[in-house]
Design an enzyme around this catalytic site. Structure first.
Site, PDB file in Angstrom:
ATOM      1  N   GLU A  23       0.836  -1.213   0.000  1.00  0.00           N
ATOM      2  CA  GLU A  23       0.000   0.000   0.000  1.00  0.00           C
ATOM      3  C   GLU A  23       0.871   1.264   0.000  1.00  0.00           C
ATOM      4  O   GLU A  23       0.524   2.261  -0.636  1.00  0.00           O
ATOM      5  CB  GLU A  23      -0.949  -0.017   1.193  1.00  0.00           C
ATOM      6  CG  GLU A  23      -2.041  -1.084   1.007  1.00  0.00           C
ATOM      7  CD  GLU A  23      -3.008  -1.152   2.172  1.00  0.00           C
ATOM      8  OE1 GLU A  23      -2.543  -1.480   3.272  1.00  0.00           O
ATOM      9  OE2 GLU A  23      -4.201  -0.862   1.973  1.00  0.00           O
ATOM     10  N   GLU A  83      -4.643  -9.412   2.702  1.00  0.00           N
ATOM     11  CA  GLU A  83      -5.575  -9.136   3.803  1.00  0.00           C
ATOM     12  C   GLU A  83      -6.809 -10.020   3.797  1.00  0.00           C
ATOM     13  O   GLU A  83      -7.305 -10.420   4.852  1.00  0.00           O
ATOM     14  CB  GLU A  83      -6.000  -7.653   3.777  1.00  0.00           C
ATOM     15  CG  GLU A  83      -4.935  -6.679   4.235  1.00  0.00           C
ATOM     16  CD  GLU A  83      -3.904  -6.327   3.176  1.00  0.00           C
ATOM     17  OE1 GLU A  83      -3.922  -6.941   2.082  1.00  0.00           O
ATOM     18  OE2 GLU A  83      -3.067  -5.448   3.427  1.00  0.00           O
TER      19      GLU A  83
END
Ligand code: NAD
Length: 699
Positions: free
Chosen positions: A110, A130
């Site tokens: 990210e 995730e």
């Protein structure tokens, strides 16, 4: 300044007007608070320094970054949060280039996604894993990735949770370039060229999302509603990407945060995080040090090329380990190899394997009917019929031909490893490697240590499990080992419930409602009821006085109903269909059995089925832990979620027990033991946890 100083995990270094920000926080450059603050401080300096034209962010050591430390989950986010760091990077007034090597996972991707450009060396792997922890990427991953690569590709990365190698990541559009040579130097040169070329500050937040049609999301939902079996995170990921495609960046970031928090706080995510750590723990053997020298496994042999032997051979050649397969005759050998070939051909026809790769794998398998040909193998795995005398004879043969130091493994699912080992003069080399069917697909590998199994043999087989991409768990040598021993407890209760008043469809429905894909009776039909019937016939001699026997299960088989293969078992099946249909004939057999046993049928509630079946499972798990047959409660959870379809959302039987509380499980078992089935007498360990308020996790 010394490298890897925990107090200064971020180093700023200026090279040819490019600021190099190095994250140096071993082992995996996790983006903890000190790292985040360090990046912010380095950026402040780089911004203020007129001698800096652009910034490169890189990782020192093993990888770029393994992501956020998910152990920080329980604590309130300390500022600067990763979201704030990403926003600062994105809004930075000078070009920021991320330079990736090895892993860039989760938050570790990210952060690069918020950079203006991303480069990598060939070792790089990117992933947003995730979803596997029951959450959505929470630091802008779901909003930035679709803006960079389009909705479809973003969904592919986010929903799989899997790593993508540098080349794939480049093809997807995540990476701008793959650089050769020293990555830092190449990235500095890349940044300098961007500056020289007057390249724009490419702010991801300003990009539009490509291929954001409503059908893309409808299609993804359709697929994942089926595939995720009750898990919510995949659908939440789709929601987030759709929001990225249809709303402003700021609104998307806001919604992503809300969805992230809702997922994070769910029971499901807790269960998935538990399983994530449990899988890593399972690889560790308490009395076998990590540095135990393993025996090299470069070649293997498999005895018996039936359902399991064929699948096991495939697992080995899939990772390039040549295998010699032994069968009883040329015909049996031919048939076994043909089955393997057919299996691979099916994968090729689905486009998941190339013909060349299939040929290579088939080329690694040699067939023989001669024991002497097995001699040079580093490991031999026996997978013949489940008969003690036969296995002992075979191990006697293996003892004669195998080279000294070879590992002698058996795939038995029920037999005593020590008795098999005693047929050899080298019991320390003997171990159980219990694969699950189909062996080339199922991830679990239940390794069984005998009383004399050597530690380096255990270490070798646990490592081999990883090499062949299984999830190895070590268990002790007891009847049924861990998985099947527990399985028998709840199938017994299921059978008893039928005799007392329930019907197969009612029992199975309770399992489906809990999250299993199939109930135990439908599973029995699939596996073949005659198989367990024969096992029971062998066990008859061991029945203790007063012990209850599952008579209805015998009567169904005696009526010629062997399951799907006869289109009739606990259910009936239309020709060519695997859909279980309730059958009045079965009801008659069950009711007649109740009468035969003098049991007055009564109404059975779903709650009773739930408690008697699932708590029986937990109870047996408690006995297994007490006897030391499993190293830890979480190992049992790994066995059950990977080998027996226990719903991942519930985290495995022992985790589930901790959620509902040992006291509750104990009380309900004590109740059912008194009124329905003495076999449910609570285990001493469960009683102790109930009394002391303890948990299985803390044992
Ligand atoms: P299977 O009947 O499909 O295959 C057994 C094979 O062994 C046959 O091909 C047979 O020809 C061969 N064989 C028999 N005697 C032999 C000998 N003396 N020398 C060489 N080959 C010989 O059985 P399976 O389902 O593959 O089971 C094999 C083992 O794996 C058993 O111990 C079983 O308990 C265990 N197991 C089976 C499953 C399952 O779901 N099928 C799951 C886990 C473990």
């Amino acid at each position: 300044m010394p490298a890897s100083d925990p107090a200064t995990p971020v180093i700023l270094d200026i090279k040819e007007r490019i600021a190099v920000v190095t994250i140096d926080s071993p082992p995996v450059n996790a983006l903890g608070h000190a790292v985040r603050s360090g990046v912010m401080a380095a950026l402040d300096k780089a911004e203020a320094d007129d001698a800096v034209d652009a910034v490169v962010i890189r990782g020192a050591g093993r990888c770029f970054s393994g992501g956020a430390d998910i152990r920080e989950f329980g604590t309130p986010p300390a500022e600067p949060t990763l979201r704030q760091v990403c926003a600062r990077v994105e809004d930075f007034p000078k070009i920021v280039v991320a330079a990736l090597h090895s892993t860039a996972f989760g938050g570790g991707l990210e952060l690069p996604l918020s950079c203006h450009y991303r480069v990598a060396d060939a070792s790089a792997q990117i992933a947003l894993p995730e979803v596997k922890l029951g959450i959505v990427p929470g630091s802008g991953g779901t909003q930035r990735l679709p803006r960079i690569v389009g909705a479809k590709r973003a969904l592919k990365v986010i929903l799989s949770g899997d790593p993508f190698a540098a080349r794939e990541a480049h093809d997807l559009g995540v990476l701008d370039a793959i650089l050769d040579g020293d990555l830092t130097a190449a990235a500095v040169a890349y940044a300098a060229k961007l500056v020289a070329d007057g390249a724009p500050l490419r702010k991801v937040r300003d990009l539009a999302v490509a291929d954001a049609d409503a059908e893309v999301f409808a299609e993804a939902r359709k697929t994942w509603e089926k595939r995720s079996r009750g898990l919510l995170a995949p659908l939440a990921c789709i929601d987030c990407v759709e929001i990225a495609a249809t709303k402003s960046f700021d609104e998307g970031m806001q919604r992503e945060r809300e969805i992230f928090v809702a997922c994070r706080d769910s029971e499901q995510s807790k269960a998935q995080r538990h399983l994530f750590f449990a899988e890593r723990e399972a690889a560790k053997v308490k009395d076998v040090p990590r540095d135990t020298v393993k025996r090299p496994i470069n070649t293997a042999a498999v005895v018996g090329c039936g359902t399991m032997g064929g699948g096991i051979a495939m697992c080995l050649v899939n990772v390039g380990i040549p295998v010699t397969v032994l069968e009883t005759s040329e015909d049996a050998l031919k048939a076994g190899l043909a089955k393997i070939e057919k299996n691979y051909a099916a994968t090729v026809s689905k486009g998941r394997l190339t013909q060349a790769e299939m040929d290579k794998r088939m080329g690694l398998i040699n067939g023989t009917t001669n024991y002497a040909d097995l001699g040079p193998a580093d490991i031999v795995i026996e997978a013949v019929f489940e008969e003690m005398d036969l296995k002992r004879t075979i191990f006697g043969e293996l003892d004669k031909v195998m080279k000294p130091g070879a590992v002698l493994a058996t795939n038995t699912s029920t037999l005593d490893i020590d008795e098999i080992a005693a047929a050899t003069k080298r019991p320390a080399d003997v171990i159980g490697t219990h694969f699950f069917s189909p062996a080339n697909v199922m991830k679990l590998m239940e390794n069984v240590r005998g009383k004399e199994t050597a530690k380096d043999v255990i270490a070798t087989v646990m490592a081999l499990g990883k090499t062949i991409q299984k999830i190895p768990v070590l268990v002790g040598n007891c009847d049924g080992f861990v998985g099947n021993r527990m399985y028998h407890r709840y199938t017994r209760q299921a059978y008893f419930l039928l005799e007392e008043g329930a019907l197969p469809q009612q029992v199975d429905k309770v399992f489906l409602d809990f999250g299993f894909a199939m109930g135990p009776l439908a599973v029995g039909d699939l596996a073949g009821l005659d198989v367990s019937y024969l096992v029971r016939k062998r066990q008859v001699q061991f029945i203790k006085p007063g012990e209850r026997w599952p008579v209805a299960a015998d009567r169904v088989v005696e009526a010629g109903r062997k399951g799907q293969k006869t289109n009739a078992g606990w259910y009936r099946y239309e020709e060519g269909s695997r859909k279980p249909l309730p059958d009045p004939e079965v009801q008659k057999i069950i009711e007649a059995t109740s009468a035969e046993l003098g049991i007055e049928r009564r109404e059975i509630t779903d709650q009773e089925i739930h408690e008697r079946c699932f708590y029986a499972l937990i109870n047996e798990g408690a006995k297994i832990l007490d006897e030391g047959m499993a190293q830890r409660a979480s190992d049992i959870d790994i066995i059950w979620t990977n080998g027996y379809g226990f719903p991942i959302a519930k985290g495995g039987p022992m985790f589930h027990a901790d959620q509902v509380g040992a006291k509750h499980v104990y009380e309900r078992l004590a109740h059912w033991a008194k009124v329905a089935s003495p076999a449910l007498e609570p285990a001493p360990l469960l009683e102790k946890l109930a009394r002391t308020g303890g948990t299985f996790a803390d044992l």
